[in-house]
Design a protein around this motif. Structure first.
Motif, short mmCIF file in Angstrom:
data_model
loop_
_atom_site.label_atom_id
_atom_site.label_comp_id
_atom_site.label_asym_id
_atom_site.label_seq_id
_atom_site.Cartn_x
_atom_site.Cartn_y
_atom_site.Cartn_z
N LEU A 248 0.81 -1.21 0.00
CA LEU A 248 0.00 0.00 0.00
C LEU A 248 0.85 1.27 0.00
O LEU A 248 2.04 1.23 0.35
CB LEU A 248 -0.94 0.00 1.21
CG LEU A 248 -1.84 -1.24 1.35
CD1 LEU A 248 -2.69 -1.11 2.60
CD2 LEU A 248 -2.69 -1.45 0.11
N ALA A 249 0.22 2.37 -0.36
CA ALA A 249 0.93 3.64 -0.45
C ALA A 249 1.47 4.11 0.89
O ALA A 249 2.46 4.84 0.94
CB ALA A 249 -0.01 4.70 -1.05
N ASP A 250 0.85 3.70 1.98
CA ASP A 250 1.31 4.14 3.30
C ASP A 250 2.46 3.28 3.85
O ASP A 250 2.89 3.45 4.99
CB ASP A 250 0.15 4.16 4.30
CG ASP A 250 -0.43 2.77 4.57
OD1 ASP A 250 0.10 1.77 4.04
OD2 ASP A 250 -1.43 2.70 5.31
N GLY A 251 2.95 2.35 3.03
CA GLY A 251 4.06 1.50 3.43
C GLY A 251 3.66 0.18 4.05
O GLY A 251 4.52 -0.68 4.28
N SER A 252 2.38 -0.02 4.33
CA SER A 252 1.92 -1.27 4.92
C SER A 252 1.62 -2.30 3.84
O SER A 252 1.60 -2.00 2.64
CB SER A 252 0.69 -1.04 5.79
OG SER A 252 -0.39 -0.58 5.00
N THR A 253 1.38 -3.53 4.28
CA THR A 253 1.10 -4.63 3.37
C THR A 253 -0.09 -5.42 3.89
O THR A 253 -0.22 -5.64 5.10
CB THR A 253 2.32 -5.56 3.25
OG1 THR A 253 3.41 -4.82 2.70
CG2 THR A 253 2.03 -6.75 2.34
#
Length: 428
Positions: A248-253
């Motif tokens: 994801l764009a926020d760095g999470s998966t």
């Protein structure tokens, strides 16, 4: 109508993550949920925020002829001379779209047009067959309108061409009725300019009360039955032995056993992260939605020679259409919406043009007019469902059923080879 979501438990992967909360993605999600899968939907801006919100609301089952055709190629030079006409390419974007246009030209060869027509007819037949059962499943049947459509034309030449297309559609079970003279047209739709001397009425051309409200209702149906929806922007998809990871764009998966990419005009960027180069282009569509009562519009009207429609919705009268091949990043050119509204005022004397809301949306289109429905080249647990162009709403229930078959190991009802995502390999 509002859509509520419940937060997902990140420690409990879903069987399926659908990327995209437009009409295709939410239809797939509901169909998969009905087959027993746990389903999570993610979308960069939330349900019904893209093209699904602003389309003309038609189930155009009889529209089996591809946009890629010799007739379109012949008409294109004339259209391109008018920057506000049915087809335009902004000068800044022209170099970027040359490869797509070359593929479009190849898809317009007679043999390929015939094959695309057969494939589209098969998908449309399945779309008509699956729509009402799907609406019953999702509790949206009351939104369906079987009001029909009328195509109006000014010249005998254009009428003959349109009639030939309708006769070909007739071979696949779609009837039509020709109308000659302004009086004959007025019996079907009063109030049009007498300049329209020919018409074709199609009864098997259904409509939805409002496409945005319908898509939001699909979101609510999903949540009501145990699915969930998150606002999150997918940047890449990665697969492995354990399933799929969506970055994801926020760095999470987030993870899932299976993934469906149904992110509309943004889908090709996600496919590229899996190694698939799919020539998806963006047809930017424009419209103006006027308040209810702006005109006594009894059915959809297609102004074929001018490339736009007038659509009666529960929320107003929508005037829109045309094609602007301008990608995702250029600012909107709302002069196109205003040009169509000005024409509509001349074509529909008495149309009240005040108080309208302008809109622009991205239609995801592939060069041969057919969508991509099938598995990623190197990841069998990732399925593509995008590229429906002008026909996303029409083909949404069928696409959902076909994708649900692929997800559950069932045999799809139609041959999916014409819609294979890798069909453009080896072409320019």
């Amino acid at each position: 109508m509002t859509t509520t979501t419940r937060p997902a438990d990140p420690t409990s992967p879903a069987d399926l993550v659908v990327i995209g909360a437009g009409v295709i993605g939410l239809s797939v999600a509901n169909a998969a949920l009905s087959r027993g899968l746990t389903v999570r939907v993610i979308d960069r801006t939330g349900p019904a925020s893209g093209a699904s919100a602003g389309n003309a609301g038609g189930f155009a089952f009889s529209e089996i002829h591809p946009l890629a055709s010799p007739d379109t190629l012949l008409a294109s030079p004339k259209w391109l001379l008018d920057p506000l006409g049915p087809l335009s390419i902004p000068a800044r974007y022209a170099p970027s779209i040359v490869p797509w246009m070359l593929r479009f030209a190849k898809a317009s060869l007679p043999g390929r047009v015939a094959a695309s027509t057969r494939a589209q007819a098969a998908l449309m037949g399945h779309a008509k067959k699956t729509l009402e059962p799907f609406m019953a499943l999702t509790g949206t049947a009351a939104m369906l309108r079987k009001t029909g459509q009328i195509q109006v034309l000014e010249s005998a030449r254009a009428f003959d061409a349109a009639r030939r297309e309708c006769e070909e559609a007739g071979h696949f079970g779609y009837g039509h009725r020709t109308l000659v003279g302004a009086d004959a047209i007025a019996e079907v739709q009063p109030g049009l300019s007498p300049r329209f001397t020919h018409g074709i009425a199609t009864e098997e051309w259904w409509a939805i009360a409002d496409p945005k409200l319908y898509t939001l209702a699909l979101a609510e149906a999903l949540i009501r039955k145990g699915g969930w929806i998150d606002t999150a922007e997918a940047r890449a998809v990665e697969t492995g032995l354990e399933g799929a990871a969506i970055h994801l764009a926020d760095g999470s998966t987030i993870t899932a056993s299976r993934v469906v990419i149904a992110a509309g005009a943004h889908s090709h960027r996600l496919a590229a992260s899996l190694g698939d180069r799919i020539p998806l282009e963006t047809e930017r569509g424009y419209n103006t939605t006027l308040p209810p009562g702006a005109f006594d519009l009894r059915r959809h009207i297609t102004f074929s020679e001018h490339g736009f429609v007038a659509a009666p919705l529960s929320t107003g009268i929508r005037i829109g259409g045309a094609v602007e091949l301008g990608g995702l990043d250029l600012p909107p050119n709302y002069a196109r919406a205003r040009a169509m509204l000005k024409k509509a005022a001349g074509f529909m004397p008495g149309l009240k043009t005040e108080g309208g809301t302008e809109w622009m949306g991205f239609r995801p289109s592939l060069p041969d007019t057919l969508p991509a429905i099938g598995r990623a080249s190197h990841a069998r647990n990732v399925i593509y469902a995008f590229g429906h162009g002008h026909l996303g709403l029409t083909q949404s229930a069928a696409t959902a059923d076909l994708v649900a078959d692929l997800l559950t190991g069932a045999t799809p009802a139609i041959d999916l080879s014409p819609f294979a995502p890798d069909r453009f390999k080896g072409l320019i």
